[in-house]
Write an enzyme that holds these catalytic residues in place. Structure first.
Site, PDB file in Angstrom:
ATOM      1  N   GLU A  32       9.560   8.488 -16.998  1.00  0.00           N
ATOM      2  CA  GLU A  32       8.203   9.025 -17.204  1.00  0.00           C
ATOM      3  C   GLU A  32       7.689   8.675 -18.601  1.00  0.00           C
ATOM      4  OE1 GLU A  32       7.464  13.196 -15.473  1.00  0.00           O
ATOM      5  OE2 GLU A  32       9.629  13.030 -15.537  1.00  0.00           O
ATOM      6  N   LYS A  35      15.577  21.953 -10.938  1.00  0.00           N
ATOM      7  CA  LYS A  35      14.945  20.685 -11.285  1.00  0.00           C
ATOM      8  C   LYS A  35      15.847  19.719 -12.049  1.00  0.00           C
ATOM      9  CE  LYS A  35      10.590  20.378 -11.675  1.00  0.00           C
ATOM     10  NZ  LYS A  35       9.580  19.632 -10.948  1.00  0.00           N
ATOM     11  N   SER A  81      14.349  21.986 -16.102  1.00  0.00           N
ATOM     12  CA  SER A  81      13.169  22.784 -16.413  1.00  0.00           C
ATOM     13  C   SER A  81      13.640  24.119 -16.967  1.00  0.00           C
ATOM     14  CB  SER A  81      12.353  22.991 -15.145  1.00  0.00           C
ATOM     15  OG  SER A  81      11.581  24.161 -15.250  1.00  0.00           O
ATOM     16  N   HIS A  99       0.824  -1.220   0.000  1.00  0.00           N
ATOM     17  CA  HIS A  99       0.000   0.000   0.000  1.00  0.00           C
ATOM     18  C   HIS A  99       0.856   1.267   0.000  1.00  0.00           C
ATOM     19  CE1 HIS A  99      -3.258  -2.790   1.217  1.00  0.00           C
ATOM     20  NE2 HIS A  99      -2.309  -3.293   1.987  1.00  0.00           N
TER      21      HIS A  99
END
Ligand code: ARG
Length: 463
Positions: free
Chosen positions: A293, A286, A280, A159
């Site tokens: 992804e 970043k 970024s 979980h």
């Protein structure tokens, strides 16, 4: 134009419009089947000559012409024409231009319907072999990393909450297992891909005395499709491959999801090499895990291709229908995406930097050894359900004190159960917890080493 008059055009009074021509043509994408188309034609022509259906002179001319075409294709000199519709007609037309009537005899006893089914199967067989090799390279990279981390501990989650400690090596080997099943599925799918449709002709077979076994042998097919209607029409082998591809991508997507989480500074478990990340344009701090992804994102696209092929097939009456021309783009894109993804992943794994301290701290924070305390009590005769309750209260107490179970004093622990003795501390450590799960499939370093050894044998083909 007369020169490029359609092969089937004798029956027609008017040409198709430019739009219809473009709409029905497949050359823009099926030209990549060219080498397989030539391979199939060479086997077919040799069989025709062997059976006395065409002369040996015709065969020689066809072989010479196709060799030249193969050269032209490989050197990017072949000119593909939309008005010639597809790869088959383009090559046949060129062959006829090169060698005359012999070129026109190549199509004896054959149809584009069994021809295209053969081409796709040859293409897919080669693609499966390439993909299996790439999966194995990725598995090797997983193994190499796992071997370094049989004692590196991180929290195992259920979980997405800290559950029990596991080793990072054990975690990585879970993906090895998934990929091993993927190889098994692909190998099995390959057997059904590797059957010869040629000889089915348009749908019913042919009246020429062909020898299908000979063609199968020349093309290294394991067998021949036993029913001509089925041979030209079904694409279940491609659907099956796409299902295998979806599962592979699903596995890689799960791993990607973990990499993305682990890259987040709140976890900070790993860093990926810079070459797999981007920054970024507005936030200078970043470092984004773009590659994982995109793998996660491209999984949707591969699943889409599977559904596209299933839908393509579902309402087709026997036998061949032009719908089947739509099988190629999803299939090609599935192969291309998978090949790139596997390549990039194997490379990315070699550049993973592991932050052992962050993993350890995370395992410490979540009372990951609580089950071990319960098991300890159970082994001393406390019924497991009672032990569970005792430990729940102990955890609550430690939580209030803001410390781990292993930080509690013996006297504090004994308040919850007098059965707890000094030897508990060896058990409450993360190392103790993983070491105790010492059976096949468990996370004990000894077991993970054994799993790695077994995996190495499997990879080398000796298992
Ligand atoms: N381009 C076609 C395909 O991809 C080849 C077979 C065409 N057959 C036909 N009868 N029109 O399926």
């Amino acid at each position: 134009m007369e020169n490029n008059k359609k092969t089937w055009s004798g029956r027609f009074n008017e040409p198709v419009s430019e739009l219809v021509e473009r709409y029905t043509a497949s050359i823009s994408f099926d030209h990549r089947l060219a080498t397989y188309d030539i391979q199939g034609s060479l086997a077919h022509a040799a069989m025709l000559a062997n059976q006395g259906i065409i002369s040996n002179d015709d065969l020689a001319a066809i072989e010479q012409g196709l060799a030249q075409i193969l050269d032209e294709v490989r050197n990017n000199q072949f000119i593909w024409l939309q008005e010639l519709e597809d790869v088959h007609l383009n090559i046949e037309k060129r062959l006829t231009a090169l060698v005359g009537d012999a070129g026109k005899r190549l199509h004896t006893g054959r149809s584009r319907n069994d021809q295209v089914a053969t081409d796709i199967r040859l293409y897919l067989r080669a693609s499966i072999d390439q993909i299996i090799d790439l999966i194995k390279a990725m598995q090797q990279a997983l193994l190499d990393l796992a071997e370094l981390h049989t004692n590196t501990i991180l929290p195992g989650f259920t979980h997405l909450q800290v559950a029990q400690p596991v080793s990072f090596g054990h975690h990585l080997m879970a993906y090895f297992e998934m990929l091993k099943r993927d190889v098994g599925r692909l190998s099995d799918c390959r057997k059904r891909v590797n059957q010869l449709p040629l000889g089915a002709a348009a749908l019913a077979g042919t009246s020429y005395p062909i020898d299908r076994e000979l063609v199968a042998q020349k093309l290294n097919f394991e067998g021949i499709c036993d029913n001509s209607l089925d041979a030209v029409s079904d694409r279940d082998f491609a659907i099956e491959f796409c299902a295998c591809a979806s599962l592979i991508m699903t596995h890689l997507s799960r791993m990607s999801e973990e990499f993305i989480l682990w890259m987040n500074p709140s976890f900070g478990f790993i860093e990926l090499a810079d070459r797999f990340c981007t920054g970024s344009s507005i936030m200078p701090q970043k470092k984004n895990p773009d590659v994982p992804e995109l793998v996660r994102g491209k999984t949707g696209r591969i699943n889409g291709h599977l559904v596209a092929l299933l839908t393509l097939m579902k309402a087709q009456p026997l036998a061949y229908n032009k719908d089947n021309q739509e099988d190629k783009e999803p299939l090609f894109d599935t192969v291309d995406t998978l090949v790139d993804t596997l390549r990039i992943y194997a490379d990315m794994l070699t550049g993973v930097r592991v932050n052992q301290e962050a993993m350890r701290q995370a395992a410490m924070r979540g009372f990951a050894t609580a089950t071990d305390l319960a098991d300890y009590l159970t082994k001393k005769g406390v019924p497991f359900r009672d032990a569970h309750e005792i430990v729940a209260k102990t955890v609550q107490f430690a939580e209030q004190k803001n410390c781990d179970l292993s930080d509690l004093e013996l006297t504090e622990l004994q308040k919850f159960s007098p059965q707890i003795e000094d030897n508990i501390f060896a058990i409450l450590t993360l190392e103790g917890a993983i070491k105790s799960r010492n059976h096949t499939g468990g996370t004990a370093p000894e077991q993970v080493h054994a799993a790695i050894e077994k995996a190495k044998k499997w990879l080398s083909g000796s298992l």
